[in-house]
Design an enzyme around this catalytic site. Structure first.
Site, short mmCIF file in Angstrom:
data_model
loop_
_atom_site.label_atom_id
_atom_site.label_comp_id
_atom_site.label_asym_id
_atom_site.label_seq_id
_atom_site.Cartn_x
_atom_site.Cartn_y
_atom_site.Cartn_z
N GLU A 1 24.15 -8.67 -17.89
CA GLU A 1 25.27 -8.49 -18.80
C GLU A 1 25.95 -7.14 -18.55
O GLU A 1 27.13 -6.95 -18.82
CB GLU A 1 24.73 -8.56 -20.24
CG GLU A 1 25.79 -8.47 -21.30
CD GLU A 1 25.23 -8.78 -22.68
OE1 GLU A 1 24.79 -9.92 -22.89
OE2 GLU A 1 25.24 -7.89 -23.53
N HIS B 1 36.33 -17.05 -16.77
CA HIS B 1 37.54 -16.84 -17.55
C HIS B 1 37.63 -17.76 -18.77
O HIS B 1 38.73 -18.07 -19.23
CB HIS B 1 38.80 -16.95 -16.67
CG HIS B 1 38.97 -15.74 -15.79
ND1 HIS B 1 38.21 -15.54 -14.67
CD2 HIS B 1 39.79 -14.69 -15.90
CE1 HIS B 1 38.57 -14.39 -14.12
NE2 HIS B 1 39.51 -13.84 -14.84
N CYS C 1 28.25 -6.91 -30.50
CA CYS C 1 28.42 -8.21 -29.85
C CYS C 1 28.77 -9.34 -30.82
O CYS C 1 28.94 -10.48 -30.40
CB CYS C 1 27.20 -8.57 -29.00
SG CYS C 1 27.32 -7.89 -27.33
#
Ligand SMILES: [Zn+2]
Length: 119
Positions: free
Chosen positions: A108, A67, A23
């Site tokens: 997530e 987005h 990550c």
């Protein structure tokens, strides 16, 4: 006590600072967001809050993230855009808009979630 929940989704990119692992590189998630309200009484229509209105408020908050590249937003410039901090971000914005907000949970992935319950 009564409780109601709604779910919504948003897609965004992030990378984590101070973290060693996958990550730390730029990548995206399709986050699922669950918002829970609680109340000890119902309105005249027998509801804690109209699901449609609750979903509309949540959409307003999530539209700002959808987005996007989360690290570029003002809130996440210094605060790491982890699921925990995203849950808090959404909670703080919804708190001003709706009564009886109990928690915000951010998924997530199908198996990993973080929740924020306020102070
Ligand atoms: Zn990630």
């Amino acid at each position: 006590m009564y409780s109601v929940k709604v779910e919504a989704n948003f897609s965004a990119a992030h990378n984590l600072r101070n973290y060693k692992g996958k990550c730390e590189s730029l990548h995206g998630h399709n986050w699922k967001v669950e918002v829970a309200l609680s109340s000890d009484k119902l309105d005249k229509a027998g509801m804690v809050m109209d699901f449609k209105k609750l979903k509309a408020q949540l959409k307003c908050v999530l539209d700002k993230l959808d987005h996007g590249y989360l690290n570029k937003g003002a809130y996440f410039k210094k605060i790491n855009p982890t699921s925990e901090n995203i849950a808090r971000y959404i909670y703080e914005r919804l708190k001003a808009r709706i009564k009886g907000l109990a928690s915000v949970t951010v998924w997530e992935s199908d198996t990993c979630a973080a929740s924020y319950y306020g102070e």
